[in-house]
Motif scaffolding. Structure first.
Motif, PDB file in Angstrom:
ATOM      1  N   SER A 108       0.834  -1.219   0.000  1.00 50.32           N
ATOM      2  CA  SER A 108       0.000   0.000   0.000  1.00 50.32           C
ATOM      3  C   SER A 108       0.858   1.253   0.000  1.00 50.32           C
ATOM      4  O   SER A 108       0.542   2.235  -0.665  1.00 50.32           O
ATOM      5  CB  SER A 108      -0.926   0.010   1.211  1.00 50.32           C
ATOM      6  OG  SER A 108      -0.171   0.153   2.409  1.00 50.32           O
ATOM      7  N   HIS A 109       1.910   1.223   0.789  1.00 46.68           N
ATOM      8  CA  HIS A 109       2.851   2.342   0.860  1.00 46.68           C
ATOM      9  C   HIS A 109       4.082   1.862   1.609  1.00 46.68           C
ATOM     10  O   HIS A 109       4.074   0.774   2.196  1.00 46.68           O
ATOM     11  CB  HIS A 109       2.211   3.570   1.499  1.00 46.68           C
ATOM     12  CG  HIS A 109       1.848   3.449   2.951  1.00 46.68           C
ATOM     13  ND1 HIS A 109       0.922   2.543   3.425  1.00 46.68           N
ATOM     14  CD2 HIS A 109       2.285   4.127   4.046  1.00 46.68           C
ATOM     15  CE1 HIS A 109       0.799   2.692   4.741  1.00 46.68           C
ATOM     16  NE2 HIS A 109       1.620   3.635   5.139  1.00 46.68           N
ATOM     17  N   ALA A 110       5.128   2.687   1.585  1.00 44.02           N
ATOM     18  CA  ALA A 110       6.440   2.196   2.032  1.00 44.02           C
ATOM     19  C   ALA A 110       6.844   2.673   3.420  1.00 44.02           C
ATOM     20  O   ALA A 110       8.020   2.821   3.720  1.00 44.02           O
ATOM     21  CB  ALA A 110       7.506   2.580   1.002  1.00 44.02           C
ATOM     22  N   PRO A 112       7.437   2.125   7.495  1.00 42.25           N
ATOM     23  CA  PRO A 112       8.052   0.968   8.172  1.00 42.25           C
ATOM     24  C   PRO A 112       7.083  -0.135   8.583  1.00 42.25           C
ATOM     25  O   PRO A 112       7.389  -1.315   8.414  1.00 42.25           O
ATOM     26  CB  PRO A 112       8.693   1.591   9.418  1.00 42.25           C
ATOM     27  CG  PRO A 112       8.903   3.013   9.094  1.00 42.25           C
ATOM     28  CD  PRO A 112       7.847   3.400   8.098  1.00 42.25           C
ATOM     29  N   ASP A 113       5.921   0.247   9.146  1.00 41.27           N
ATOM     30  CA  ASP A 113       5.003  -0.767   9.663  1.00 41.27           C
ATOM     31  C   ASP A 113       4.322  -1.558   8.547  1.00 41.27           C
ATOM     32  O   ASP A 113       3.654  -2.557   8.811  1.00 41.27           O
ATOM     33  CB  ASP A 113       3.947  -0.141  10.595  1.00 41.27           C
ATOM     34  CG  ASP A 113       3.311   1.116  10.032  1.00 41.27           C
ATOM     35  OD1 ASP A 113       3.996   1.863   9.306  1.00 41.27           O
ATOM     36  OD2 ASP A 113       2.126   1.354  10.320  1.00 41.27           O
ATOM     37  N   HIS A 114       4.529  -1.141   7.307  1.00 42.05           N
ATOM     38  CA  HIS A 114       3.885  -1.812   6.170  1.00 42.05           C
ATOM     39  C   HIS A 114       4.863  -2.573   5.282  1.00 42.05           C
ATOM     40  O   HIS A 114       4.469  -3.471   4.549  1.00 42.05           O
ATOM     41  CB  HIS A 114       3.100  -0.792   5.331  1.00 42.05           C
ATOM     42  CG  HIS A 114       2.026  -0.132   6.118  1.00 42.05           C
ATOM     43  ND1 HIS A 114       0.707  -0.514   6.056  1.00 42.05           N
ATOM     44  CD2 HIS A 114       2.089   0.849   7.058  1.00 42.05           C
ATOM     45  CE1 HIS A 114       0.002   0.213   6.911  1.00 42.05           C
ATOM     46  NE2 HIS A 114       0.814   1.047   7.530  1.00 42.05           N
ATOM     47  N   ILE A 115       6.155  -2.201   5.352  1.00 37.06           N
ATOM     48  CA  ILE A 115       7.084  -2.777   4.380  1.00 37.06           C
ATOM     49  C   ILE A 115       8.383  -3.327   4.995  1.00 37.06           C
ATOM     50  O   ILE A 115       9.072  -4.115   4.345  1.00 37.06           O
ATOM     51  CB  ILE A 115       7.415  -1.730   3.280  1.00 37.06           C
ATOM     52  CG1 ILE A 115       8.013  -2.396   2.045  1.00 37.06           C
ATOM     53  CG2 ILE A 115       8.303  -0.634   3.803  1.00 37.06           C
ATOM     54  CD1 ILE A 115       8.266  -1.461   0.878  1.00 37.06           C
ATOM     55  N   VAL A 212      -6.296   0.717   4.191  1.00 32.93           N
ATOM     56  CA  VAL A 212      -4.967   0.808   4.815  1.00 32.93           C
ATOM     57  C   VAL A 212      -4.872   2.126   5.605  1.00 32.93           C
ATOM     58  O   VAL A 212      -5.700   2.344   6.480  1.00 32.93           O
ATOM     59  CB  VAL A 212      -3.837   0.640   3.788  1.00 32.93           C
ATOM     60  CG1 VAL A 212      -2.524   0.258   4.508  1.00 32.93           C
ATOM     61  CG2 VAL A 212      -4.168  -0.463   2.773  1.00 32.93           C
ATOM     62  N   ASP A 213      -3.940   3.028   5.295  1.00 41.14           N
ATOM     63  CA  ASP A 213      -3.746   4.214   6.132  1.00 41.14           C
ATOM     64  C   ASP A 213      -4.395   5.472   5.560  1.00 41.14           C
ATOM     65  O   ASP A 213      -4.148   6.570   6.050  1.00 41.14           O
ATOM     66  CB  ASP A 213      -2.246   4.465   6.364  1.00 41.14           C
ATOM     67  CG  ASP A 213      -1.669   3.495   7.382  1.00 41.14           C
ATOM     68  OD1 ASP A 213      -2.411   2.606   7.852  1.00 41.14           O
ATOM     69  OD2 ASP A 213      -0.474   3.615   7.715  1.00 41.14           O
ATOM     70  N   ALA A 214      -5.235   5.318   4.524  1.00 42.91           N
ATOM     71  CA  ALA A 214      -6.007   6.475   4.060  1.00 42.91           C
ATOM     72  C   ALA A 214      -7.052   6.853   5.103  1.00 42.91           C
ATOM     73  O   ALA A 214      -7.520   7.988   5.148  1.00 42.91           O
ATOM     74  CB  ALA A 214      -6.676   6.177   2.720  1.00 42.91           C
ATOM     75  N   GLY A 258      -9.580  -1.520   7.632  1.00 48.41           N
ATOM     76  CA  GLY A 258      -8.519  -0.559   7.960  1.00 48.41           C
ATOM     77  C   GLY A 258      -7.353  -1.222   8.667  1.00 48.41           C
ATOM     78  O   GLY A 258      -7.541  -2.091   9.515  1.00 48.41           O
ATOM     79  N   PHE A 259      -6.182  -0.794   8.348  1.00 50.57           N
ATOM     80  CA  PHE A 259      -4.960  -1.426   8.863  1.00 50.57           C
ATOM     81  C   PHE A 259      -4.798  -1.232  10.370  1.00 50.57           C
ATOM     82  O   PHE A 259      -4.468  -2.162  11.091  1.00 50.57           O
ATOM     83  CB  PHE A 259      -3.750  -0.836   8.115  1.00 50.57           C
ATOM     84  CG  PHE A 259      -2.465  -1.573   8.324  1.00 50.57           C
ATOM     85  CD1 PHE A 259      -2.093  -2.586   7.461  1.00 50.57           C
ATOM     86  CD2 PHE A 259      -1.603  -1.232   9.353  1.00 50.57           C
ATOM     87  CE1 PHE A 259      -0.887  -3.264   7.637  1.00 50.57           C
ATOM     88  CE2 PHE A 259      -0.399  -1.904   9.531  1.00 50.57           C
ATOM     89  CZ  PHE A 259      -0.045  -2.921   8.670  1.00 50.57           C
ATOM     90  N   HIS A 260      -5.014   0.025  10.821  1.00 48.99           N
ATOM     91  CA  HIS A 260      -4.694   0.321  12.225  1.00 48.99           C
ATOM     92  C   HIS A 260      -5.910   0.324  13.136  1.00 48.99           C
ATOM     93  O   HIS A 260      -5.807   0.716  14.291  1.00 48.99           O
ATOM     94  CB  HIS A 260      -3.975   1.679  12.317  1.00 48.99           C
ATOM     95  CG  HIS A 260      -2.608   1.667  11.719  1.00 48.99           C
ATOM     96  ND1 HIS A 260      -1.603   0.861  12.206  1.00 48.99           N
ATOM     97  CD2 HIS A 260      -2.056   2.337  10.675  1.00 48.99           C
ATOM     98  CE1 HIS A 260      -0.502   1.047  11.501  1.00 48.99           C
ATOM     99  NE2 HIS A 260      -0.744   1.928  10.557  1.00 48.99           N
ATOM    100  N   TRP A 261      -7.055  -0.099  12.630  1.00 50.50           N
ATOM    101  CA  TRP A 261      -8.264  -0.065  13.452  1.00 50.50           C
ATOM    102  C   TRP A 261      -8.267  -1.228  14.440  1.00 50.50           C
ATOM    103  O   TRP A 261      -7.607  -2.247  14.226  1.00 50.50           O
ATOM    104  CB  TRP A 261      -9.520  -0.177  12.586  1.00 50.50           C
ATOM    105  CG  TRP A 261      -9.630   0.853  11.505  1.00 50.50           C
ATOM    106  CD1 TRP A 261      -8.869   1.977  11.355  1.00 50.50           C
ATOM    107  CD2 TRP A 261     -10.558   0.837  10.416  1.00 50.50           C
ATOM    108  NE1 TRP A 261      -9.280   2.662  10.250  1.00 50.50           N
ATOM    109  CE2 TRP A 261     -10.301   1.991   9.643  1.00 50.50           C
ATOM    110  CE3 TRP A 261     -11.579  -0.031  10.032  1.00 50.50           C
ATOM    111  CZ2 TRP A 261     -11.040   2.290   8.505  1.00 50.50           C
ATOM    112  CZ3 TRP A 261     -12.308   0.267   8.897  1.00 50.50           C
ATOM    113  CH2 TRP A 261     -12.041   1.424   8.152  1.00 50.50           C
TER     114      TRP A 261
HETATM  115 ZN   LIG Z   1       0.590   2.461   9.018  1.00 48.43          ZN
END
Ligand SMILES: [Zn+2]
Length: 288
Positions: A108-110, A112-115, A212-214, A258-261
């Motif tokens: 989704s994006h680069a 740290p917590d995602h890649i 994700v983080d949108a 959602g990723f962080h929910w």
């Molecule tokens: Zn994140």
């Protein structure tokens, strides 16, 4: 797949989805709600079950199985970022999937917590047989001069992003808004959190949007969509993107992930007078 855990699973259209976790990260009120006042921040932390000035943000990573594809959205942080993270691989094995079984991964994006879970300690790919889909705007940002010009304190993020993106160049497809990753799964550009952040839309009775983080918080992103999230790199663009995303999600009655929910991070939103209201779905409700 042998289901040996109580991870949340549901069927969406042609996709069998299990929400795995990479662990959680303790974040302060200034990250959840940079524009909130002290009382608002405390209320948000309290509603998230936090104490001592922080609350845990989850790392919900969907395992998506369809046809011959065994897919992940993001690879988590590995053991390179926060000690509470890096649990994705163990949790994957707990549902009977080996890292070598993963066929495709969408990044989704680069951040740290995602890649940062891309590589093992010995530098080899954690998911050696996967092909990778990365937004071309995101790729250009981190590899190009813009990331190099970021403030000094963000340079570790740049080094990490470059390390992990460069490791997959020979198995990577760059994608843009509207591109189909596999049939029924389409890229939705959601820039602002990072320059090239992407979400995914999965076809079903209603769309399932992996945001994700949108929409980083199931409280703040909906009740205060005009507020930024502490790690939004272009807060104004992130807010514009969020408004468009929420409008779309509400009008299509989309399911959101959602990723962080709060785990499992699945629900729907409803438009109300001063923003949106999030309705988290229970396991039973999602399956019905
Ligand atoms: Zn994140």
């Amino acid at each position: 797949m042998t289901q040996t855990t109580d991870f949340h699973s549901f069927r969406h259209g042609q996709f069998d989805i299990t929400v795995l976790s990479d662990g959680d990260i303790a974040l302060g009120g200034e990250i959840f709600a940079p524009e909130g006042n002290a009382e608002q921040r405390n209320t948000i932390l309290h509603r998230l079950g936090g104490e001592g000035g922080t609350a845990n943000a989850q790392s919900n990573i969907p395992l998506i199985v369809t046809g011959n594809e065994v897919m992940l959205v993001d690879v988590g942080a590995g053991r390179r970022f926060q000690p509470s993270e890096g649990k994705l691989e163990d949790n994957l094995r707990a549902v009977g999937v080996a890292p070598a079984d993963i066929t495709s991964i969408v990044i989704s994006h680069a951040h740290p917590d995602h890649i940062w879970g891309m590589l093992r300690d010995d530098g080899s790919l954690r998911f050696p047989n996967a092909r990778y889909f990365v937004g071309w705007t995101e790729w250009n940002f981190w590899i190009g001069e813009a990331a190099g010009a970021l403030p000094k304190e963000l340079q570790p993020f740049v080094e990490g992003a470059r390390r992990d993106l460069m490791a997959i160049t020979d198995r990577m497809t760059l994608v843009a808004d509207g591109d189909e990753i596999i049939p029924g799964m389409t890229v939705l550009a959601t820039p602002g959190h990072t320059a090239g952040h992407i979400s995914l839309v999965l076809e079903g009775d209603v769309p399932l949007i992996v945001t994700v983080d949108a929409t980083a918080s199931e409280i703040v992103s909906f009740e205060h969509p005009e507020w930024s999230f502490g790690f939004d790199m272009d807060p104004e663009l992130a807010v514009r993107t969020r408004h468009a995303l929420l409008e779309k999600a509400a009008s299509e009655n989309a399911k959101l992930l959602g990723f962080h929910w709060t785990y499992p991070g699945v629900g729907r939103i409803e438009k109300v007078a001063d923003g949106y209201r999030f309705h988290g779905l229970t396991s039973k409700a999602v399956q019905s």
